[in-house]
Design a protein around this motif. Structure first.
Motif, mmCIF file in Angstrom:
data_model
loop_
_atom_site.group_PDB
_atom_site.id
_atom_site.type_symbol
_atom_site.label_atom_id
_atom_site.label_comp_id
_atom_site.label_asym_id
_atom_site.label_seq_id
_atom_site.Cartn_x
_atom_site.Cartn_y
_atom_site.Cartn_z
ATOM 1 N N UNK A 115 69.630 39.217 -12.382
ATOM 2 C CA UNK A 115 69.526 40.856 -12.585
ATOM 3 C C UNK A 115 68.512 41.087 -13.870
ATOM 4 N N UNK A 116 67.315 41.543 -13.416
ATOM 5 C CA UNK A 116 66.431 41.709 -14.422
ATOM 6 C C UNK A 116 65.449 42.747 -13.977
ATOM 7 N N UNK A 117 64.715 43.324 -15.109
ATOM 8 C CA UNK A 117 63.602 44.300 -15.052
ATOM 9 C C UNK A 117 62.225 43.520 -15.347
ATOM 10 N N UNK A 118 62.316 42.140 -15.803
ATOM 11 C CA UNK A 118 61.209 41.424 -16.165
ATOM 12 C C UNK A 118 60.621 40.656 -15.021
ATOM 13 N N UNK A 119 59.178 40.844 -14.641
ATOM 14 C CA UNK A 119 58.788 40.414 -13.409
ATOM 15 C C UNK A 119 58.867 38.855 -13.406
ATOM 16 N N UNK A 120 58.454 38.179 -14.581
ATOM 17 C CA UNK A 120 58.417 36.792 -14.528
ATOM 18 C C UNK A 120 60.062 36.147 -14.640
ATOM 19 N N UNK A 121 60.633 37.018 -14.928
ATOM 20 C CA UNK A 121 62.129 36.398 -14.763
ATOM 21 C C UNK A 121 62.422 36.569 -13.404
ATOM 22 N N UNK A 122 61.939 37.576 -12.554
ATOM 23 C CA UNK A 122 62.284 37.557 -11.192
ATOM 24 C C UNK A 122 61.428 36.424 -10.443
#
Length: 397
Positions: free
Chosen positions: A303-310
């Protein structure tokens, strides 16, 4: 100022040879054969996982491209970044704000362009809504001064708030003979600004599974990773955590900080969460890029708001919920037909339902199937820049 030769970087398959120029294949050339230096420019060296990941990928791709030596300008001292470029007299001021820091970075940029044979804007929102026009102009101008071709690979372009800003960036983009963007919206933005549509080779991280195989622990636990850098998602994340904990959907929650903003926000969420059934630990991006990749690839859900985490989660088939705080996040979900809310502020109930459904799915162990295609395309692009002036070979769209 930089490592004099190219080694195979960590995570690159053992059959990848160090980059060598064609002259190095001639036995008469001896040890003095030279490689083509390409200076890569981005938001490297600011201790942001996504931006440092671009540096790692560009270094790895260059190592697989015969005759190329990468200069990752301003790179962080991460374990895997073995080809950073810094100007020694300016290095201590690199991260400083204000006029002194700006001068130090500008001098470093100009020195890197001078040292290189070609220049590439590599990865990220370098021509986006909040991008620095002066930075882009400086690199293009320095390229003109020293007669170095300038290109862009894996970048976002737009959206532009005003026609004047679009036209200004259009002038910069028209000065680059080769542009490859990372999403369809950027294709349209470049076409509108310059009259010519670029190739869409997608984000650099789409090649990651063809470069790096994550380490997986044999005693894997069901893990939910939370990495949030914006406070207005706090309530939604706490609602998700309450459901996950009460229904024992995972064994542990790992709060992961991927940049300076994430440290404070993710830390606050961790302190507000009072688990009854799951264990909790924290992880902060430090000196290893691949350690973050290992963590994301082994998770049950992110669960993330970071694009590259996604994106990293996606290419290793980890289910992911991405909070779409800006356009590029929603476009990533759209371009890859991924489920999940795409509005900037979804309701808590929608978020809880989505994560619950992701955790209920059977985990796939198949890596992103197009990674090798992306890697091949990026190699071809970099090889073309390294041989600027040679007949152009069309890139696939």
């Amino acid at each position: 100022m930089n490592t004099p030769e190219v080694d195979v970087v960590p995570g690159v398959a053992s059959n990848a040879s160090p980059a060598r120029s064609p002259e190095c294949d001639d036995a008469r050339s001896g040890p003095r054969c030279r490689e083509t230096r390409i200076a890569f420019f981005g938001f490297y060296g600011r201790h942001n996982f996504g931006d440092d990941l671009f540096g790692y990928l560009l270094q790895a791709i260059s190592a697989r491209t015969p005759g190329i030596q990468p200069l990752i300008v301003g790179a962080s001292p991460a374990e895997e970044l073995t080809h950073p470029f810094h100007l020694p007299v300016a290095r201590a001021l690199w991260a400083r704000s204000g006029a002194m820091g700006a001068v130090a970075r500008s001098l470093t940029y100009i020195a890197a362009v001078f040292r290189a044979r070609a220049v590439v804007f590599g990865g990220g929102s370098l021509f986006g809504a909040n991008a620095s026009l002066s930075f882009a102009k400086l690199i293009v101008t320095a390229g003109h001064w020293f007669n170095r071709p300038v290109a862009a690979l894996g970048v976002s372009v737009g959206p532009f708030a005003t026609v004047e800003r679009r036209n200004a960036f259009g002038d910069v983009l028209r000065a680059m003979p080769y542009i490859a963007v990372r999403d369809e919206a950027s294709v349209h933005a470049v076409a509108n600004a310059t009259g010519s549509a670029p190739a869409n080779l997608r984000d650099l991280a789409f090649a990651l599974p063809a470069i790096y195989t994550p380490k997986r622990k044999p005693d894997e636990r069901r893990t939910l990773i939370v990495s949030i850098h914006l406070r207005h998602y706090t309530d939604a994340v706490l609602a998700i955590l309450a459901r996950v904990d009460s229904q024992r959907l995972v064994d542990e929650v790992v709060f992961v900080s991927l940049d300076a903003e994430s440290v404070a926000v993710t830390g606050d969420i961790a302190r507000l969460f009072s688990p009854s059934n799951v264990s909790v630990r924290r992880f902060q991006y430090g000196s290893s890029i691949t350690a973050v990749v290992d963590l994301l690839a082994a998770a049950s859900c992110v669960v993330t708001s970071k694009l590259h985490g996604a994106i990293v989660s996606f290419v290793y088939d980890t289910p992911v919920m991405l909070f779409c705080y800006q356009r590029k996040c929603a476009e990533f979900l759209l371009d890859n037909a991924l489920p999940g809310p795409r509005e900037p502020q979804p309701s808590d109930d929608v978020c809880v339902t989505h994560v619950t459904e992701l955790l209920a799915r059977e985990r796939s162990e198949q890596r992103y199937s197009s990674a090798q295609w992306h890697l091949d395309q990026f190699e071809r692009f970099i090889a073309r820049i390294g041989n600027a002036g040679a007949p152009a070979e069309p890139l696939d769209n």
